[in-house]
Structure formats: C-alpha cells, structure tokens
Design a protein around this motif. Structure first.
Motif, PDB file in Angstrom:
ATOM      1  N   UNK A   1      10.404  -5.909   1.908  1.00 18.10           N
ATOM      2  CA  UNK A   1      11.029  -4.720   1.315  1.00 18.10           C
ATOM      3  C   UNK A   1      10.028  -3.575   1.135  1.00 18.10           C
ATOM      4  N   UNK A   2       8.746  -3.919   1.198  1.00 21.07           N
ATOM      5  CA  UNK A   2       7.711  -2.978   0.815  1.00 21.07           C
ATOM      6  C   UNK A   2       7.286  -2.099   1.991  1.00 21.07           C
ATOM      7  N   UNK A   3       7.356  -0.791   1.788  1.00 18.54           N
ATOM      8  CA  UNK A   3       7.042   0.163   2.853  1.00 18.54           C
ATOM      9  C   UNK A   3       5.587   0.022   3.315  1.00 18.54           C
ATOM     10  N   UNK A   4       4.657  -0.229   2.379  1.00 13.26           N
ATOM     11  CA  UNK A   4       3.242  -0.377   2.742  1.00 13.26           C
ATOM     12  C   UNK A   4       2.996  -1.618   3.586  1.00 13.26           C
ATOM     13  N   UNK A   5       3.823  -2.616   3.393  1.00 11.69           N
ATOM     14  CA  UNK A   5       3.595  -3.899   4.058  1.00 11.69           C
ATOM     15  C   UNK A   5       3.663  -3.749   5.577  1.00 11.69           C
ATOM     16  N   UNK A   6       4.582  -2.913   6.042  1.00  9.07           N
ATOM     17  CA  UNK A   6       4.726  -2.681   7.484  1.00  9.07           C
ATOM     18  C   UNK A   6       3.436  -2.075   8.052  1.00  9.07           C
ATOM     19  N   UNK A   7       2.868  -1.106   7.347  1.00  8.64           N
ATOM     20  CA  UNK A   7       1.628  -0.473   7.811  1.00  8.64           C
ATOM     21  C   UNK A   7       0.464  -1.460   7.783  1.00  8.64           C
ATOM     22  N   UNK A   8       0.468  -2.307   6.779  1.00  6.94           N
ATOM     23  CA  UNK A   8      -0.590  -3.309   6.643  1.00  6.94           C
ATOM     24  C   UNK A   8      -0.531  -4.322   7.790  1.00  6.94           C
ATOM     25  N   UNK A   9       0.664  -4.735   8.123  1.00  8.52           N
ATOM     26  CA  UNK A   9       0.848  -5.672   9.234  1.00  8.52           C
ATOM     27  C   UNK A   9       0.463  -5.046  10.555  1.00  8.52           C
ATOM     28  N   UNK A  10       0.872  -3.788  10.741  1.00 10.01           N
ATOM     29  CA  UNK A  10       0.685  -3.160  12.046  1.00 10.01           C
ATOM     30  C   UNK A  10      -0.759  -2.688  12.240  1.00 10.01           C
ATOM     31  N   UNK A  11      -1.317  -2.055  11.224  1.00 13.40           N
ATOM     32  CA  UNK A  11      -2.641  -1.434  11.399  1.00 13.40           C
ATOM     33  C   UNK A  11      -3.783  -2.291  10.852  1.00 13.40           C
ATOM     34  N   UNK A  12      -3.450  -3.298  10.104  1.00 15.95           N
ATOM     35  CA  UNK A  12      -4.389  -4.352   9.697  1.00 15.95           C
ATOM     36  C   UNK A  12      -5.625  -3.842   8.961  1.00 15.95           C
ATOM     37  N   UNK A  13      -5.427  -2.837   8.127  1.00 12.53           N
ATOM     38  CA  UNK A  13      -6.509  -2.441   7.238  1.00 12.53           C
ATOM     39  C   UNK A  13      -5.934  -1.740   6.017  1.00 12.53           C
TER      40      UNK A  13
ATOM     41  N   UNK B   1     -10.008   9.050  -7.884  1.00 13.30           N
ATOM     42  CA  UNK B   1      -9.849   8.878  -9.329  1.00 13.30           C
ATOM     43  C   UNK B   1     -10.047   7.430  -9.789  1.00 13.30           C
ATOM     44  N   UNK B   2     -10.107   6.495  -8.852  1.00 12.99           N
ATOM     45  CA  UNK B   2     -10.244   5.087  -9.248  1.00 12.99           C
ATOM     46  C   UNK B   2     -11.705   4.717  -9.496  1.00 12.99           C
ATOM     47  N   UNK B   3     -11.915   3.707 -10.326  1.00 17.91           N
ATOM     48  CA  UNK B   3     -13.271   3.316 -10.705  1.00 17.91           C
ATOM     49  C   UNK B   3     -13.962   2.522  -9.596  1.00 17.91           C
ATOM     50  N   UNK B   4     -13.174   1.858  -8.761  1.00 15.84           N
ATOM     51  CA  UNK B   4     -13.756   1.087  -7.658  1.00 15.84           C
ATOM     52  C   UNK B   4     -12.831   1.144  -6.465  1.00 15.84           C
ATOM     53  N   UNK B   5     -13.398   1.027  -5.286  1.00 17.15           N
ATOM     54  CA  UNK B   5     -12.627   1.001  -4.045  1.00 17.15           C
ATOM     55  C   UNK B   5     -13.262  -0.031  -3.123  1.00 17.15           C
ATOM     56  N   UNK B   6     -12.432  -0.799  -2.458  1.00 12.98           N
ATOM     57  CA  UNK B   6     -12.932  -1.791  -1.500  1.00 12.98           C
ATOM     58  C   UNK B   6     -12.218  -1.573  -0.169  1.00 12.98           C
ATOM     59  N   UNK B   7     -12.966  -1.237   0.866  1.00 12.28           N
ATOM     60  CA  UNK B   7     -12.385  -1.107   2.206  1.00 12.28           C
ATOM     61  C   UNK B   7     -12.182  -2.509   2.765  1.00 12.28           C
ATOM     62  N   UNK B   8     -10.985  -2.756   3.288  1.00 10.52           N
ATOM     63  CA  UNK B   8     -10.651  -4.116   3.730  1.00 10.52           C
ATOM     64  C   UNK B   8     -10.027  -4.147   5.110  1.00 10.52           C
ATOM     65  N   UNK B   9     -10.313  -5.220   5.828  1.00 11.31           N
ATOM     66  CA  UNK B   9      -9.623  -5.505   7.080  1.00 11.31           C
ATOM     67  C   UNK B   9      -8.774  -6.755   6.904  1.00 11.31           C
ATOM     68  N   UNK B  10      -7.605  -6.751   7.534  1.00 12.88           N
ATOM     69  CA  UNK B  10      -6.733  -7.929   7.490  1.00 12.88           C
ATOM     70  C   UNK B  10      -7.321  -8.972   8.427  1.00 12.88           C
TER      71      UNK B  10
END
Lengths: 175, 175
Positions: free
Chosen positions: B48-60, B108-117
């Motif tokens: 149902x999640x719109x971000x999930x499609x981008x995560x699956x397709x672009x894998x980051x 604005x966030x205190x921490x950020x982690x760049x991730x690959x699927x």
C-alpha cells in the motif's frame, strides 16, 4: 491481542524465554521489529546464541518486557550463556507457566507475550513470531522501558506525547 | 560506519527518503530492526505504501532520524501519501544531496544513513538495507529521539544509563 504490537513497536530491550526440552533459558535482545498492525514480530540473532537453537527446534518463546529497575539483570542475562548458566536462578527471576507455550513468562517483567514461530528466514537468521497471548501488568509502579543503544548505554523512556487525533485515520480499530 | 547501528538499535521513529526516478519522497516508519553489530538493517512496510515501490525499483534510500521537535512533521508525513503530496515542500524539510545514493538526506534530522537494498524478503515485505554512509549532527541542541507506541502516542528519550563496563566483553571493537 490487537494491542500487543504496541508493546514492541517503541523498541524496548526485551527478554526472550525458551525451553530446550530440558530446561528454560532467557536471552536479552533489542534486534526486534513489528511487522504490521498485528501481533507479528521479527527477531534476529545468530547461530552463536544458545537460545536460538531452542527457538529453531521447539518453535516457541515468550517475549518478556523488562523495566528500568531490571537493567542489571537485563545486561547480566545478555552477557552470559544458557549453555552453562541457569539464568532464572542466577538473576533472581521467577518463571511463571504460560498458557499456550512451554517457555515461561517472567513474573518480574511488566509485559509478556507468548509467541509461536511462524517462519524462519534462514539466510538472515530472522525468526518471525506470532503472538498468541499477551499480558500487561498495569498495576506495576515502574513502567519505564529501556532502549539499548548498542554501545553499552541504555536510554530510559521519558515522557509520552499524544498525537492520537492527528493519526486517527491511520490507526486500526481497537488500538 | 561501525557505529551506525547504534542510531537504529534504540528503536527511534525514522523517516525514509526514496527517489522514484522523478521525485523525492519521504515515509515515516518505526518497523525497523538492527541485524547484527554491522550497518545492516531490516525495515518492513506493505504494498500500500507509495515509497515501497521506489524502494523496490531503485534499491536505495536514506534513513533519517528526527528528534522530538519534529514530531508534528513525523506524524504528518506518516498520514499523507507521496502519490499526491510533495512532502519536503509541505512539511518544510530540506533535501540535501547524498554522497552515494540518489535519495536525499534530510537537513533537519539529527542523523542520516545512506543505504542500499541488499535483499528483499518477498513473503514478508522485509527490505534488508546496508548502510554505506552515515552522518550524525552532534552540534544540534535537541538530540532526543521519538519512539512510536503504535497507538498514536510517542515516547520521548529520557536519561541515559551507562553499562559499558558490564558489557565490555560483548561489544565489538570501535563501538
């Protein structure tokens, strides 16, 4: 049971009890994840873990949630092994028979969730659990949970902020 | 990078940015899990999640960790959809180019982690991520993270207790 995920979702350190056919054991973990607005949780650990063998073989456990007054027991349980230690006895914790699974509840904990293993994802050592019974001790005076940072420090629950109204459209009924 | 898991392990609510080929998006989740003393994390959401499609397709993606002063943005992001909303603009957040992935950091966030699927476990919609770069803003005055209970309330980080000495045998070097 439809509120059981709210015990895990804030990310408290948990104790997990298992029974290996002969005796009870306890492990400390904070590698846990809620998996939907349902009593389904993932936990992960590794083959080095004595409890993991019992979990794989007997496919049930109890997730018990400790509070800040139990910090030294939580750390102690996490730094010795059930291979050579009776952790209930060593840490002065009281096993209480569960209703639907063989591993015991922990009397001193604020909440206990009886769980069955519904899947094991072998390539990541992820164990997927379904809660089958849950208990919350609302009379217990100390309710603050602990959050393991992973570097030997722990963050204690602070105050609670309410955004129920803003989130009303998102929450399932009965939560 | 060997300390990045300590940003996730205490169970904070996180924001996850994705890029779908055309635009950036953000989701709020607290269904996350550390998977070892390494920068490897699991997250789960659903189709149902719109971000999930981008995560699956672009894998980051980028996992961005908000603090208590961002609570209303966190809840707002979690209760609207990237399908019809530019969430950076609507919630006044600033995208900052990441080093190794296309989705942006959140300033604005205190921490950020760049991730690959590195894996997707289809039968449970679990996405396994490996952190490839991490940033922590230690100068930021407000450092307290939020923990979603799942019922529309949030627990703010309280005080920190130190058990480094008791846990010394258990912790990997450099944490």
């Amino acid at each position: 049971m439809n509120q059981a995920f709210t015990l895990i979702e804030p990310g408290p350190v948990v104790l997990v009890t298992t029974h290996d056919g002969g005796k009870d054991n306890i492990m400390t973990i904070s590698w846990t994840m809620v998996m939907d607005f349902k009593p389904v949780f993932a936990i992960t650990t590794g083959a080095w873990n004595h409890s993991f063998a019992a979990l794989r073989k007997h496919r049930e456990c109890v997730i018990a949630i400790p509070t800040v007054d139990l910090l030294d027991q939580v750390v102690g349980i996490g730094t010795c092994s059930g291979a050579d230690t009776d952790k209930f006895s060593r840490f002065g914790l009281t096993p209480v028979p569960a209703m639907q699974v063989r591993p015991p509840l922990i009397k001193e904990c604020v909440a206990n969730i009886e769980c069955q293993v519904i899947d094991i994802i072998e390539r990541h050592d992820i164990v997927v659990l379904e809660g089958v019974a849950a208990y919350l001790d609302t009379d217990r005076k100390e309710q603050r949970r602990l959050h393991a940072v992973g570097d030997g420090t722990f963050i204690v629950d602070g105050r609670r902020l309410d955004r129920r109204k803003m989130m009303a459209t998102k929450l399932p009924a009965g939560v």
